[in-house]
Design a protein around this motif. Sequence first.
Motif, PDB file in Angstrom:
ATOM      1  N   PHE A   1       0.676  -1.153   0.059  1.00  0.00           N
ATOM      2  CA  PHE A   1      -0.011   0.057   0.120  1.00  0.00           C
ATOM      3  C   PHE A   1       1.180   1.359  -0.124  1.00  0.00           C
ATOM      4  O   PHE A   1       0.519   2.193  -0.738  1.00  0.00           O
ATOM      5  N   VAL A   2       1.889   1.374   0.755  1.00  0.00           N
ATOM      6  CA  VAL A   2       2.776   2.321   0.775  1.00  0.00           C
ATOM      7  C   VAL A   2       3.460   2.685  -0.583  1.00  0.00           C
ATOM      8  O   VAL A   2       3.565   3.757  -0.994  1.00  0.00           O
ATOM      9  N   LEU A   3       3.808   1.713  -1.382  1.00  0.00           N
ATOM     10  CA  LEU A   3       4.323   1.737  -2.425  1.00  0.00           C
ATOM     11  C   LEU A   3       3.590   2.477  -3.485  1.00  0.00           C
ATOM     12  O   LEU A   3       3.729   3.299  -4.381  1.00  0.00           O
ATOM     13  N   VAL A   4       1.992   1.939  -3.267  1.00  0.00           N
ATOM     14  CA  VAL A   4       1.095   2.259  -4.420  1.00  0.00           C
ATOM     15  C   VAL A   4       0.861   3.834  -4.020  1.00  0.00           C
ATOM     16  O   VAL A   4       0.774   4.498  -4.977  1.00  0.00           O
ATOM     17  N   SER A   5       0.992   4.313  -2.631  1.00  0.00           N
ATOM     18  CA  SER A   5       0.719   5.720  -2.570  1.00  0.00           C
ATOM     19  C   SER A   5       1.748   6.460  -3.111  1.00  0.00           C
ATOM     20  O   SER A   5       1.396   7.547  -3.430  1.00  0.00           O
ATOM     21  N   ALA A   6       3.000   6.178  -2.790  1.00  0.00           N
ATOM     22  CA  ALA A   6       4.091   6.806  -3.493  1.00  0.00           C
ATOM     23  C   ALA A   6       4.014   6.824  -5.152  1.00  0.00           C
ATOM     24  O   ALA A   6       4.296   7.938  -5.456  1.00  0.00           O
TER      25      ALA A   6
ATOM     26  N   ALA B   1      10.797  -1.891  -0.088  1.00  0.00           N
ATOM     27  CA  ALA B   1       9.815  -1.395  -0.668  1.00  0.00           C
ATOM     28  C   ALA B   1       9.509  -0.025  -0.135  1.00  0.00           C
ATOM     29  O   ALA B   1       9.295   1.008  -0.612  1.00  0.00           O
ATOM     30  N   VAL B   2       9.850   0.293   1.216  1.00  0.00           N
ATOM     31  CA  VAL B   2       9.805   1.582   1.742  1.00  0.00           C
ATOM     32  C   VAL B   2      10.511   2.554   1.298  1.00  0.00           C
ATOM     33  O   VAL B   2      10.425   3.653   1.174  1.00  0.00           O
ATOM     34  N   ALA B   3      11.883   2.083   1.187  1.00  0.00           N
ATOM     35  CA  ALA B   3      12.941   2.948   0.570  1.00  0.00           C
ATOM     36  C   ALA B   3      12.659   3.430  -0.656  1.00  0.00           C
ATOM     37  O   ALA B   3      12.860   4.566  -0.803  1.00  0.00           O
ATOM     38  N   VAL B   4      12.232   2.465  -1.761  1.00  0.00           N
ATOM     39  CA  VAL B   4      11.840   2.984  -2.846  1.00  0.00           C
ATOM     40  C   VAL B   4      10.803   3.867  -2.885  1.00  0.00           C
ATOM     41  O   VAL B   4      10.636   4.742  -3.672  1.00  0.00           O
ATOM     42  N   SER B   5       9.653   3.733  -2.048  1.00  0.00           N
ATOM     43  CA  SER B   5       8.669   4.695  -2.173  1.00  0.00           C
ATOM     44  C   SER B   5       9.191   6.191  -1.326  1.00  0.00           C
ATOM     45  O   SER B   5       8.519   7.077  -2.212  1.00  0.00           O
ATOM     46  N   ILE B   6       9.905   6.181  -0.852  1.00  0.00           N
ATOM     47  CA  ILE B   6      10.490   7.480  -0.243  1.00  0.00           C
ATOM     48  C   ILE B   6      11.186   8.002  -1.465  1.00  0.00           C
ATOM     49  O   ILE B   6      11.206   9.472  -1.812  1.00  0.00           O
TER      50      ILE B   6
ATOM     51  N   GLY C   1       6.801  11.842   5.463  1.00  0.00           N
ATOM     52  CA  GLY C   1       6.834  11.730   6.835  1.00  0.00           C
ATOM     53  C   GLY C   1       6.171  10.576   7.304  1.00  0.00           C
ATOM     54  O   GLY C   1       6.617  10.212   8.296  1.00  0.00           O
ATOM     55  N   LEU C   2       5.058  10.174   6.752  1.00  0.00           N
ATOM     56  CA  LEU C   2       4.334   9.185   7.192  1.00  0.00           C
ATOM     57  C   LEU C   2       5.049   7.724   6.787  1.00  0.00           C
ATOM     58  O   LEU C   2       5.227   6.783   7.451  1.00  0.00           O
ATOM     59  N   LEU C   3       5.940   7.823   5.764  1.00  0.00           N
ATOM     60  CA  LEU C   3       6.726   6.719   5.490  1.00  0.00           C
ATOM     61  C   LEU C   3       7.817   6.400   6.473  1.00  0.00           C
ATOM     62  O   LEU C   3       8.381   5.447   6.467  1.00  0.00           O
ATOM     63  N   ALA C   4       8.367   7.669   6.858  1.00  0.00           N
ATOM     64  CA  ALA C   4       9.294   7.474   8.177  1.00  0.00           C
ATOM     65  C   ALA C   4       8.751   6.880   9.398  1.00  0.00           C
ATOM     66  O   ALA C   4       9.460   6.109   9.992  1.00  0.00           O
ATOM     67  N   VAL C   5       7.370   7.064   9.528  1.00  0.00           N
ATOM     68  CA  VAL C   5       6.765   6.431  10.660  1.00  0.00           C
ATOM     69  C   VAL C   5       6.606   4.933  10.418  1.00  0.00           C
ATOM     70  O   VAL C   5       7.062   4.093  11.206  1.00  0.00           O
ATOM     71  N   SER C   6       6.433   4.469   9.209  1.00  0.00           N
ATOM     72  CA  SER C   6       6.444   3.001   8.906  1.00  0.00           C
ATOM     73  C   SER C   6       7.988   2.549   8.906  1.00  0.00           C
ATOM     74  O   SER C   6       7.938   1.555   9.409  1.00  0.00           O
ATOM     75  N   VAL C   7       8.968   3.247   8.441  1.00  0.00           N
ATOM     76  CA  VAL C   7      10.258   2.725   8.461  1.00  0.00           C
ATOM     77  C   VAL C   7      10.538   2.363  10.164  1.00  0.00           C
ATOM     78  O   VAL C   7      11.021   1.323  10.300  1.00  0.00           O
ATOM     79  N   ILE C   8      10.258   3.416  10.881  1.00  0.00           N
ATOM     80  CA  ILE C   8      10.557   3.148  12.417  1.00  0.00           C
ATOM     81  C   ILE C   8       9.868   1.941  12.903  1.00  0.00           C
ATOM     82  O   ILE C   8      10.413   1.162  13.508  1.00  0.00           O
ATOM     83  N   SER C   9       8.626   1.701  12.384  1.00  0.00           N
ATOM     84  CA  SER C   9       8.094   0.274  12.934  1.00  0.00           C
ATOM     85  C   SER C   9       8.474  -0.798  12.450  1.00  0.00           C
ATOM     86  O   SER C   9       8.775  -1.750  13.060  1.00  0.00           O
TER      87      SER C   9
END
Lengths: 157, 132, 99
Positions: free
Chosen positions: B18-23, C21-26, C50-58
């Motif tokens: 979901f995070v990837l989709v939102s980005a 995946a989160v790194a690519v999203s950022i 900012g939201l992605l940073a929260v996810s990275v932390i978790s």
Amino acid sequence: MSLLGLHLGMAVLWAMATGSLTFPSLLMGIFVGGGVLHLLGPVLGDPRYGIRFYRAIALAFFFLWELFASGIRVAIDVLRPTLSFTPAVVAVPLELRNEAAIVLLANMVSLTPGTLSIDLSEDRSCLYVHTMYGEDPEAARQAIKHDFEERIQEVFR
Amino acid sequence: MNWVELIAGVLLLAGAAFVLVSAIGVVRFPDVYMRMHAATKAGTLGAGLMLGAASIVFGELGITVRSFVVFFFLLLTAPVAAHVLGRAAYYAGVPRWERTKLDELAGRYDEADGTPGELGRPVQRGDDIPYP
Amino acid sequence: MILFEGPWTFLSVATLVTMVAVAVSILVASLRVMRGPSLPDRVVALDLVGLLAVSVISVVAIATQQPVLLDAAIALALIAFLSTVAFARFIEWQGENAE
């Protein structure tokens, strides 16, 4: 709203009485407290408290489901090769008068499929909503009024 | 392999998707309002799923409560931030996508008193909206 | 990273994939920060970062088995929200003083 404090107190008491201050026992205490207050409501001066409590729980679950559905919807839209939607800014007349209820409605609208609240009119009678699927503005308006406003009204009444 | 790990892993992977989709949505959608759609909904859901995974992995009351608090906080703030930002963007006149079909907010800001610091709000509802 | 020192399990693979995946999203979201075209577009993308940073932390909290990191997530979510609201106020102020 003092019944809400009583309710939380009952939940903690239940958890302590069962000897385990854990999440499941607190949850159980909240439900048992809801049942007790449903029965005691007429005596304590709020006969509808129990009903409103269970409506609020139902609303929370409905909202979580809608949040999930909106994530799926965004995923489908993002991954589709062509951008085929007709956005629109729609004015939704409000029947809610309670400020907290309006805030709740605006927040829920923003987190559910295809809609985003943008502004509220000065006299708080009309919410302006940006929708991604505005082919039929009338249908979008009715969906917000039916799906959310009526449910929130049932909780706050 | 135990069930806790399986569920937490699935939640993590779903959150990542979901995070990837939102980005991707933020980059791909054509105007600022649709970008907010993508960022608010899918982003909050993705972060929430990952926080849920964390609460399952640790499985203690304090940590579960803490990650619920973060999730609740996100649910509270993400729409408010989108609302404030959407209004600011509208007020500043950021153009909408040319295929936007209908705009019932158009021309509703009070142009007369553009005093600094005073926030613009839509003026009273006109007669052209067919509702009581 | 404690989770990656033992044998590979489903959870550690999932954690690794999620981190990537989160790194690519950022990175993708920062593309929108750089491209604009208007200030609100950039602020939307920054809010998402900012939201992605929260996810990275978790995710990192899971990978390192350090639940204390979730406290940082609370603070970060708060700050991201405040900065977005501040930006929005600035945009409105700028729109009013443009002419």
